[in-house]
Scaffold this motif. Structure first.
Motif, PDB file in Angstrom:
ATOM      1  N   THR A  32       5.192 -28.092   7.175  1.00  0.00           N
ATOM      2  CA  THR A  32       4.459 -27.858   8.421  1.00  0.00           C
ATOM      3  C   THR A  32       5.392 -27.454   9.546  1.00  0.00           C
ATOM      4  O   THR A  32       5.079 -26.559  10.343  1.00  0.00           O
ATOM      5  CB  THR A  32       3.680 -29.128   8.819  1.00  0.00           C
ATOM      6  OG1 THR A  32       2.789 -29.487   7.767  1.00  0.00           O
ATOM      7  CG2 THR A  32       2.876 -28.889  10.098  1.00  0.00           C
ATOM      8  N   ILE A  79       1.068 -29.634  17.139  1.00  0.00           N
ATOM      9  CA  ILE A  79       2.136 -29.947  16.186  1.00  0.00           C
ATOM     10  C   ILE A  79       3.219 -30.844  16.786  1.00  0.00           C
ATOM     11  O   ILE A  79       3.657 -31.793  16.124  1.00  0.00           O
ATOM     12  CB  ILE A  79       2.755 -28.656  15.618  1.00  0.00           C
ATOM     13  CG1 ILE A  79       1.665 -27.793  14.977  1.00  0.00           C
ATOM     14  CG2 ILE A  79       3.829 -28.991  14.594  1.00  0.00           C
ATOM     15  CD1 ILE A  79       0.904 -28.497  13.887  1.00  0.00           C
ATOM     16  N   VAL A 277      -6.483 -27.253  10.085  1.00  0.00           N
ATOM     17  CA  VAL A 277      -5.171 -26.745   9.676  1.00  0.00           C
ATOM     18  C   VAL A 277      -5.202 -25.231   9.571  1.00  0.00           C
ATOM     19  O   VAL A 277      -4.262 -24.542   9.976  1.00  0.00           O
ATOM     20  CB  VAL A 277      -4.745 -27.379   8.335  1.00  0.00           C
ATOM     21  CG1 VAL A 277      -3.581 -26.616   7.717  1.00  0.00           C
ATOM     22  CG2 VAL A 277      -4.373 -28.838   8.535  1.00  0.00           C
ATOM     23  N   ILE A 281      -3.045 -23.876  12.649  1.00  0.00           N
ATOM     24  CA  ILE A 281      -1.663 -23.715  12.188  1.00  0.00           C
ATOM     25  C   ILE A 281      -1.490 -22.403  11.415  1.00  0.00           C
ATOM     26  O   ILE A 281      -0.622 -21.585  11.742  1.00  0.00           O
ATOM     27  CB  ILE A 281      -1.229 -24.897  11.307  1.00  0.00           C
ATOM     28  CG1 ILE A 281      -1.340 -26.221  12.082  1.00  0.00           C
ATOM     29  CG2 ILE A 281       0.193 -24.702  10.815  1.00  0.00           C
ATOM     30  CD1 ILE A 281      -0.995 -27.447  11.253  1.00  0.00           C
TER      31      ILE A 281
END
Length: 320
Positions: A32, A79, A277, A281
């Motif tokens: 990540t 994040i 996600v 992201i």
């Protein structure tokens, strides 16, 4: 009693995290963070290139720079806090921090929906009315579109955040998510939110379904114009300029509809995490790659900027 309830309502929340329960949590965390660094680097580079190269100071690239800024803020909103909680071993987030995170993320999401709609109009004008492009899409119009995207989404987010955080939260305050997103936070409310959920669906229609309709209408006209083109090169250029935008639109709106348009009874924490996600992201990481790898103007701008840097460091170097 009122003071005790008020103090309880302002207590910290607990973020369950993204992968703390997974046996491979260390690997997933490292992956990540690598994706986060790619997203930050790619979007920052896109913004700097557009600002540094005068040839990219056009409405199309002004809107693209705003998209990169939104993506950069997207990953920066969630994040870092997740990483801090993971590394420190704590999972708490303050009431104010949760409200701020919810407001920022909802604002950025709504702004990106509106901006992608304006970008489709820009492509429509460029392909269907090329001779009038300088009039219909001048610099002032591009700046106005960017301002409208930010302002409209921020007002919508402020209203929803104020209403949501005003509800009482009962029992445990564990958020089954890695940030304070609406579907996860609303699960903790212990009051009747039927009316509020109706307003959320109305907002989703205005910020998700209506933009999809407008984008689809733009591409219907674009497709008709492309079919009528006699030049094979013109068709290839038109498809090249539109394919990147269509790819980003498909990823973004698909994930948002999955996360926000499903009924509350059909939601699960795992599904919410997977959807989040993808659009919080993965999509911000892919967007600069999709646009830069398929955009000749951005690639040329990168070569020009790197070429000037080489000449500055070594005056004997000359570009061919």
């Amino acid at each position: 009693m009122r003071q005790r309830n008020q103090t309880s309502s302002l207590a910290d929340f607990i973020l369950e995290g993204l992968f703390d329960d997974s046996p491979a949590h260390a690997f997933l965390f490292s992956l990540t963070m690598v994706v986060f660094l790619i997203a930050v680097s790619g979007n920052t580079l896109t913004i700097l290139l557009i600002c540094a190269d005068p040839r990219l100071h056009t409405p199309m690239y002004v809107l693209l720079s705003q998209l990169s800024l939104m993506d950069l803020m997207h990953v920066s909103t969630t994040i870092p806090k997740m990483a801090i909680n993971y590394l420190s071993g704590t999972k708490s987030i303050s009431f104010v921090g949760c409200a701020t995170q919810h407001f920022l993320f909802l604002s950025l999401g709504g702004a990106e929906c509106l901006l992608l709609t304006f970008m489709s109009y820009d492509r429509y004008v460029a392909i269907c009315h090329p001779l009038r492009y300088a009039v219909l899409m001048n610099r002032k119009v591009g700046q106005m579109m960017a301002v409208m995207s930010w302002l409209g989404a921020s007002v919508n987010s402020l209203i929803h955040t104020a209403i949501l955080m005003h509800f009482p939260f009962c029992g445990h305050r564990n958020i089954h998510h890695f940030y304070c997103e609406f579907p996860a936070v609303v699960q903790l409310v212990c009051g009747d939110i039927t009316v509020y959920e109706s307003t959320v669906y109305i907002s989703s229609i205005l910020l998700l379904l209506l933009p999809i309709v407008l984008i689809s209408a733009s591409y219907v006209f674009i497709l008709r114009s492309v079919i009528c083109m006699r030049s094979a090169g013109g068709k290839r250029n038109a498809f090249a300029t539109c394919s990147s935008h269509l790819t980003v639109v498909s990823f973004w709106f698909g994930a948002c509809i999955f996360s926000y348009m499903r009924p509350r009874s059909q939601r699960t924490p795992l599904q919410d995490k997977v959807g989040s996600v993808f659009y919080s992201i993965v999509t911000p990481t892919l967007n600069p790659l999709i646009y830069t790898l398929r955009n000749k103007d951005v690639a040329k701008a990168l070569r020009r900027v790197l070429g000037r840097e080489m000449i500055t460091q070594n005056p004997k170097v000359r570009l061919p």
